[in-house]
Design an enzyme around this catalytic site. Structure first.
Site, PDB file in Angstrom:
ATOM      1  N   LEU A 189       1.445  -2.918  13.900  1.00 15.02           N
ATOM      2  CA  LEU A 189       0.736  -3.305  15.123  1.00 15.02           C
ATOM      3  C   LEU A 189       0.176  -4.709  14.952  1.00 15.02           C
ATOM      4  CD1 LEU A 189      -1.228  -0.049  16.049  1.00 15.02           C
ATOM      5  CD2 LEU A 189       1.118  -0.710  16.622  1.00 15.02           C
ATOM      6  N   GLY A 230      -2.657   2.600   7.252  1.00 13.64           N
ATOM      7  CA  GLY A 230      -3.168   1.517   8.075  1.00 13.64           C
ATOM      8  C   GLY A 230      -2.535   1.523   9.449  1.00 13.64           C
ATOM      9  N   ASP A 231      -2.007   0.375   9.852  1.00 14.91           N
ATOM     10  CA  ASP A 231      -1.351   0.284  11.159  1.00 14.91           C
ATOM     11  C   ASP A 231       0.164   0.238  11.005  1.00 14.91           C
ATOM     12  OD1 ASP A 231      -1.314  -2.194   9.938  1.00 14.91           O
ATOM     13  OD2 ASP A 231      -1.379  -3.300  11.830  1.00 14.91           O
ATOM     14  N   GLU A 232       0.670   0.729   9.914  1.00 14.31           N
ATOM     15  CA  GLU A 232       2.103   0.684   9.633  1.00 14.31           C
ATOM     16  C   GLU A 232       2.747   2.037   9.895  1.00 14.31           C
ATOM     17  OE1 GLU A 232       4.923  -1.343   6.250  1.00 14.31           O
ATOM     18  OE2 GLU A 232       3.333  -0.002   5.541  1.00 14.31           O
TER      19      GLU A 232
END
Length: 297
Positions: A189, A230-232
């Protein structure tokens, strides 16, 4: 279990477990002669059921005897071979131990550990079986929950990195053996840290959950969506025919991110970067594949 059987049969437990067991057998034998009459050798002997929760004997005669483990609350989740082994074992005069998956009257699954023992008369003829059963449903549910947590992300309930690596490794082995193509897509993201810093982690967490839900809606049941951390996010796309299939999916994802995410009274716009890689003969392992997808971001 013997103590429960003794209580159920109305026998005062002795200090010697063997003496208690003998007394229980005598009481059950007497009960059988009183209630059932002479046993018919051409039929199943009745089963006395002693549960650890109720501590009571429940007589099931002839045809209903099989229903204890087969018909009355059968869930369909126990293989027929288990029942065949059960009856073969106890009819040969031996003790059977195993697990049943039954259903309550409202349809809920119940897991029971059972020990079924033959009871003999003075001529060593089987007249009863005593089934000691323990409801282990809560323990099974706890074990399943712990196992689920070990392989799924707590925030989004998606497969975590550990489970995703396992499925990616399976796909890689299939490719090595049969040339079965697949694609790996890694998503990040854009500017997610700014969302956390400016709006708080609770908003960031909700955004991640909504992203996970939106991505799920774009995939087939055969594909695997994972939150690596995380955002992965990562997608394992199987059953594709050409690299263009992965490109089509990536385009759908990018288009879906044009729509805002509604969190409370806010509408957030978020973009994502996507790296795509397909296996080649020079790919060595899962880490190599993931590394190449990261580089492609």
């Amino acid at each position: 279990a013997i103590a429960a059987m003794a209580q159920a049969a109305g026998v005062e437990p002795a200090e010697d477990p063997a003496a208690t067991a003998t007394a229980v057998q005598a009481a059950v034998t007497a009960l059988g002669k009183k209630d059932a009459g002479a046993p018919d050798p051409n039929k199943f002997a009745p089963i006395e059921v002693v549960t650890s929760l109720q501590a009571q004997v429940k007589t099931l005669m002839d045809e209903r005897a099989a229903g204890v483990v087969d018909q009355a609350i059968k869930s369909g989740k126990v293989p027929p071979e288990v029942y065949a082994e059960l009856w073969s074992t106890i009819q040969s005069g031996k003790v059977w131990r195993g697990e049943f998956i039954n259903r309550t009257r409202n349809g809920e699954l119940v897991y029971e550990q059972a020990s079924i023992s033959p009871i003999f008369d003075e001529n060593r003829q089987i007249i009863y079986y005593v089934a000691v059963k323990e409801d282990v449903t809560e323990r099974k549910q706890a074990e399943a929950h712990i196992n689920h947590l070990a392989y799924h992300d707590a925030l989004t309930d998606l497969p975590n990195r550990r489970l995703f690596r396992d499925r990616l490794n399976q796909a890689l082995r299939q490719y090595a053996r049969h040339g079965t193509p697949f694609a790996l897509l890694i998503l990040d993201l854009d500017h997610f840290k700014d969302v956390n810093d400016s709006l708080g982690h609770s908003v960031g967490d909700e955004l991640l959950r909504q992203v996970a839900g939106r991505l799920r809606g774009l995939l087939r049941e055969t594909d695997t969506l994972s939150r690596l951390g995380g955002d992965e996010f990562a997608i394992l796309q199987v059953g594709i025919n050409a690299p263009a299939d992965a490109a089509v999916l990536a385009e759908k994802i990018l288009l879906s991110f044009r729509e805002s995410f509604e969190i409370g009274l806010m509408r957030l716009h978020s973009n994502t970067s996507i790296g795509i890689v397909m296996p080649g003969r020079d790919v060595t392992d899962v880490e190599d594949l993931i590394s190449r997808a990261d580089i492609a971001l």
